[in-house]
Write an enzyme that holds these catalytic residues in place. Structure first.
Site, mmCIF file in Angstrom:
data_model
loop_
_atom_site.group_PDB
_atom_site.id
_atom_site.type_symbol
_atom_site.label_atom_id
_atom_site.label_comp_id
_atom_site.label_asym_id
_atom_site.label_seq_id
_atom_site.Cartn_x
_atom_site.Cartn_y
_atom_site.Cartn_z
ATOM 1 N N CYS A 81 -0.192 87.872 58.071
ATOM 2 C CA CYS A 81 -0.460 87.375 59.417
ATOM 3 C C CYS A 81 -1.945 87.355 59.705
ATOM 4 O O CYS A 81 -2.697 88.196 59.217
ATOM 5 C CB CYS A 81 0.210 88.280 60.442
ATOM 6 S SG CYS A 81 1.963 88.435 60.214
ATOM 7 N N ARG A 133 -4.541 83.299 53.719
ATOM 8 C CA ARG A 133 -3.897 84.615 53.692
ATOM 9 C C ARG A 133 -2.390 84.516 53.431
ATOM 10 O O ARG A 133 -1.759 85.517 53.112
ATOM 11 C CB ARG A 133 -4.116 85.315 55.039
ATOM 12 C CG ARG A 133 -5.565 85.658 55.308
ATOM 13 C CD ARG A 133 -5.742 86.074 56.755
ATOM 14 N NE ARG A 133 -5.076 87.302 57.059
ATOM 15 C CZ ARG A 133 -5.661 88.490 57.125
ATOM 16 N NH1 ARG A 133 -6.945 88.595 56.890
ATOM 17 N NH2 ARG A 133 -4.981 89.568 57.434
ATOM 18 N N TRP A 150 3.432 85.674 58.932
ATOM 19 C CA TRP A 150 4.103 85.834 57.624
ATOM 20 C C TRP A 150 5.310 86.713 57.923
ATOM 21 O O TRP A 150 5.161 87.891 58.245
ATOM 22 C CB TRP A 150 3.123 86.506 56.665
ATOM 23 C CG TRP A 150 3.577 86.566 55.241
ATOM 24 C CD1 TRP A 150 3.430 85.585 54.300
ATOM 25 C CD2 TRP A 150 4.201 87.665 54.579
ATOM 26 N NE1 TRP A 150 3.940 86.020 53.097
ATOM 27 C CE2 TRP A 150 4.416 87.291 53.231
ATOM 28 C CE3 TRP A 150 4.608 88.940 54.981
ATOM 29 C CZ2 TRP A 150 5.004 88.135 52.299
ATOM 30 C CZ3 TRP A 150 5.205 89.781 54.052
ATOM 31 C CH2 TRP A 150 5.390 89.368 52.725
ATOM 32 N N ASN A 207 -0.345 91.515 64.411
ATOM 33 C CA ASN A 207 -0.230 91.759 62.963
ATOM 34 C C ASN A 207 0.268 93.183 62.788
ATOM 35 O O ASN A 207 -0.210 94.081 63.481
ATOM 36 C CB ASN A 207 -1.601 91.672 62.278
ATOM 37 C CG ASN A 207 -2.112 90.259 62.191
ATOM 38 O OD1 ASN A 207 -1.449 89.318 62.600
ATOM 39 N ND2 ASN A 207 -3.312 90.115 61.665
ATOM 40 N N GLY A 208 1.150 93.409 61.825
ATOM 41 C CA GLY A 208 1.632 94.771 61.578
ATOM 42 C C GLY A 208 3.124 94.868 61.847
ATOM 43 O O GLY A 208 3.811 93.847 61.993
ATOM 44 N N GLU A 240 -1.971 91.129 33.294
ATOM 45 C CA GLU A 240 -2.614 90.262 34.287
ATOM 46 C C GLU A 240 -2.333 88.780 33.980
ATOM 47 O O GLU A 240 -2.081 87.990 34.894
ATOM 48 C CB GLU A 240 -4.125 90.565 34.321
ATOM 49 C CG GLU A 240 -4.988 89.603 35.132
ATOM 50 C CD GLU A 240 -4.641 89.505 36.610
ATOM 51 O OE1 GLU A 240 -3.767 90.256 37.089
ATOM 52 O OE2 GLU A 240 -5.231 88.650 37.280
ATOM 53 N N LYS A 258 -0.563 86.289 36.603
ATOM 54 C CA LYS A 258 -1.186 85.046 37.074
ATOM 55 C C LYS A 258 -0.228 83.885 36.893
ATOM 56 O O LYS A 258 -0.044 83.070 37.779
ATOM 57 C CB LYS A 258 -2.470 84.729 36.299
ATOM 58 C CG LYS A 258 -3.735 85.455 36.677
ATOM 59 C CD LYS A 258 -4.347 85.105 38.003
ATOM 60 C CE LYS A 258 -3.804 85.933 39.123
ATOM 61 N NZ LYS A 258 -4.305 87.260 39.332
ATOM 62 N N GLU A 292 2.924 84.137 39.321
ATOM 63 C CA GLU A 292 2.736 84.022 40.773
ATOM 64 C C GLU A 292 2.352 82.621 41.215
ATOM 65 O O GLU A 292 2.684 82.222 42.324
ATOM 66 C CB GLU A 292 1.740 85.060 41.307
ATOM 67 C CG GLU A 292 0.314 84.860 40.879
ATOM 68 C CD GLU A 292 -0.610 85.933 41.429
ATOM 69 O OE1 GLU A 292 -0.316 86.503 42.473
ATOM 70 O OE2 GLU A 292 -1.646 86.180 40.782
ATOM 71 N N HIS A 316 10.529 97.344 20.076
ATOM 72 C CA HIS A 316 11.445 98.225 20.821
ATOM 73 C C HIS A 316 12.270 97.443 21.844
ATOM 74 O O HIS A 316 12.803 98.030 22.770
ATOM 75 C CB HIS A 316 10.650 99.345 21.487
ATOM 76 C CG HIS A 316 9.865 100.149 20.509
ATOM 77 N ND1 HIS A 316 10.456 101.039 19.643
ATOM 78 C CD2 HIS A 316 8.538 100.147 20.208
ATOM 79 C CE1 HIS A 316 9.532 101.586 18.876
ATOM 80 N NE2 HIS A 316 8.357 101.050 19.198
ATOM 81 N N LYS A 334 -2.406 86.772 50.968
ATOM 82 C CA LYS A 334 -3.653 87.200 50.353
ATOM 83 C C LYS A 334 -3.919 88.682 50.588
ATOM 84 O O LYS A 334 -4.355 89.399 49.713
ATOM 85 C CB LYS A 334 -4.807 86.349 50.889
ATOM 86 C CG LYS A 334 -6.153 86.645 50.254
ATOM 87 C CD LYS A 334 -6.151 86.272 48.791
ATOM 88 C CE LYS A 334 -7.407 86.714 48.071
ATOM 89 N NZ LYS A 334 -7.218 86.699 46.608
#
Ligand code: F6R
Length: 608
Positions: free
Chosen positions: A2, A27, A74, A100-101, A481, A485, A488, A504, A603
């Site tokens: 948000c 964001r 969001w 926000n929150g 990583e 990448k 996502e 394994h 973000k």
């Protein structure tokens, strides 16, 4: 996540707020809204989807007013619908709130208010805030917000306007950042400086449990207990141009290409080649205790966590310090024993990640000292740590972190080198490290010059639904990583594994439709990696190797080779991650994905 932007001043609020919302788009959000006030009239509009949708809705409407609040949501409580989008109002539509929150006791409060006959229009926790502020209002909006703060549990950054108090915005913060912007034409409040940096770079940070009242001519701040606060203004270094595409099709690609520059910025003024000892002014306030540190715990989330995983190898290579790396979201469930003089090092691009902040607070409670490596100056993590180092990498807009990862690795190397030189690391090793660091920006340019080849590799494999990334030692976190990448931004399923684990379990997956990206620079893991690659090839799995320039052997085994220049073994990750970033980018591009704003992602993750 948000985003909040507010304005009260001499100019029309609507265009400023819409522009601010666009700057917050990166964001991540799923709906947006705006409320503009003129006298006792408040016009409120909300829409689902992109800001362009909201703009279309407002097109042609006369919306005048020099005070307003705006929000990108969001979804956390309730689906992304127009009813759930912010601003929310109380039942009489006197008060309009953006938030926000998360209000943790909203369910109990809602039930109580419903029993009093209050009708709710949304499924959100924020509407509870609006209803409470409306009920608590007795002539002072500031007092109504203060009283409400004492009734709610959880986290918030809120901004509130009221019909009876034109040209005034009240903001309050607990656990979710808010920054006041000061300009000659009025005052701003935002969750993120990028929303107002076009208009001002003069900011004042609101701290935990503080409120502020903003008007066109000034602002006043106070604690939740109504104690007035004076705080000096800071100047932010970000410019609006940093948040523009500059001819690149996406911010992610722009940021990948910025890496030679962001590595230079991470090293600028911090290298002392003759002594082989870096200078890190930001950690000098704790140097006397830090130089005796024998136990370091790195905490972070996502990509920053993977940087921390490389960091562990770096500290182990260059210092005598025991290092643990913890996912911040799991940290609080661990029963960690901190020996005396333990330091906790948080890595965070945004400086606002809720889990990382929570881990720091928990560690502080247990008596550890706190350090940070943070990109956003003045962010919560930078303020709650005792000392630290800034990335100085400019805003990272693409949701998928790229330039901050390599910048974090460069800074972790500097920190390890500084401590190592204080311990047993020789002058020769120190000088050698600094020379190798200085060479990195040009070496990244060499990797970037293969972008066309990497794009061609991506074109060949982007239709494969499952990928594997393998590495060992320094490059095991790069495998993790690389897989993150790819998944996502392209939504392709990918897994990162330490190559030694292949036998394994994961080797069962290998088939001609599953490409493996093997990070195999010429280091002391090389021969073992070659054996792993052979195992994949004998099961007809395609292999894309990221290998050291001039490695002829790998060309005979792998299907594709992407070269990285030769550097010190422990610096290889700063180069080997770049082809992974580009592979992910081009696969996502061939699949037509929304690269800078991948679905469901935000973000800055400000909820736990
Ligand atoms: C992935 C990504 C995230 C972040 C994570 C932590 O590309 O960007 O995994 O790394 O959310 O964010 P910061 O570094 O802001 O704490």
């Amino acid at each position: 996540m948000c985003g909040i932007v507010c304005y009260v001043g001499k100019k029309q609020a609507k265009p400023i707020l819409l522009d601010g919302l666009k700057q917050l788009e990166y964001r991540g959000y799923d709906s947006a809204g705006v409320a503009v006030q003129q006298g006792s009239d408040i016009d409120c509009y909300r829409s689902v989807g992109k800001i362009a949708e909201l703009e279309r809705k407002l097109n042609g409407l006369e919306i005048n007013g020099t005070t307003g609040i705006a929000h990108t949501r969001w979804a956390t409580h309730g689906e992304p619908t127009e009813e759930n989008a912010h601003p929310h109002s109380d039942q009489d539509e006197n008060v309009f709130v953006i938030h926000n929150g998360i209000i943790e006791n909203y369910h109990m409060l809602k039930k109580k208010l419903e029993k009093q006959g209050i009708k709710f229009r949304s499924e959100t926790d924020t509407e509870v805030l609006a209803q409470l502020i409306g009920l608590n209002y007795e002539g002072s909006l500031n007092e109504a917000v203060r009283k409400t703060m004492s009734q709610v549990e959880g986290t918030f950054g809120v901004a509130v306007i009221h019909k009876d108090v034109p040209d005034e915005i009240v903001i309050a913060r607990r656990g979710s950042p808010l920054i006041i912007g000061v300009s000659e034409d009025g005052h701003f409040a935002a969750s993120d400086v990028s929303a107002m940096v076009r208009y001002t770079n003069k900011v004042v940070h609101l701290e935990e449990n503080e409120l502020a009242t903003l008007t066109a001519d000034g602002f006043s701040m106070s604690t939740a207990q109504a104690k007035p606060i004076e705080r000096s203004m800071e100047t932010v270094e970000w410019r609006i141009e940093d948040a523009e595409l500059d001819g690149f099709p996406h911010f992610m690609l722009k940021e990948i290409y910025e890496q030679p520059e962001t590595i230079k910025n991470a090293l600028r003024g911090r290298l002392e080649p003759g002594e082989g000892v870096p200078k890190l002014g930001g950690i000098m306030p704790v140097w006397d205790t830090l130089k005796e540190c024998r136990h370091l715990v790195i905490v972070a989330c996502g990509t920053s966590y993977y940087a921390g995983c490389v960091g562990r190898y770096l500290f182990e290579k260059l210092t005598e310090i025991d290092v643990e790396v913890e996912l911040a979201s799991e940290f609080r469930y661990r029963k960690l024993n901190f020996p005396p003089n333990t330091f906790i090092l948080a890595l965070s691009q945004s400086g606002e990640t809720a889990d990382t902040l929570a881990a720091l607070r928990e560690a502080k409670r247990k008596g550890a000292s706190l350090l940070g490596v943070v990109n956003v100056v003045g962010s919560s993590i930078s303020r709650e740590t005792e000392a630290g180092v800034y990335n100085h990498a400019g805003p990272e807009i693409g949701v998928a972190s790229t330039k901050i990862f390599t910048s974090q690795l460069a800074i972790l190397t500097l920190m390890a080198l500084l401590l190592g030189r204080h311990q047993n690391l020789s002058l020769t090793e120190g000088v050698e490290a600094i020379r190798a660091l200085q060479a990195l920006p040009d070496q990244i340019k060499t990797v970037l010059s293969q972008a066309n080849h990497i794009e061609a590799v991506a074109e060949q494999y982007y239709k494969c639904g499952n990928w594997l990334f393998l590495g060992r030692k320094y490059n095991y976190p790069i495998a993790l990583e690389g897989a993150l990448k790819l998944k996502e931004i392209s939504y392709i399923h990918a897994e990162g594994y330490p190559a030694g684990e292949m036998k394994h379990g994961p080797i069962a997956l290998i088939n001609p439709d599953m490409p493996t990206v093997a990070v195999v620079p010429r280091d002391d893991m090389y021969e073992k990696m070659i054996s792993n690659i052979q195992e994949i090839k004998s099961r007809r799995g395609p292999v894309i190797a990221i290998a050291t320039q001039g490695d002829e052997k790998i060309r005979e085994i792998a299907d594709e080779v992407i070269e990285i220049p030769e550097t010190l073994q422990y610096l290889n990750p700063i180069l080997s991650v770049v082809p992974c970033q580009l592979l992910a980018y081009y696969c996502a591009s061939f699949l037509g994905r929304d690269i800078d704003k991948p679905r469901n992602l935000a973000k800055s993750v400000t909820v736990e």
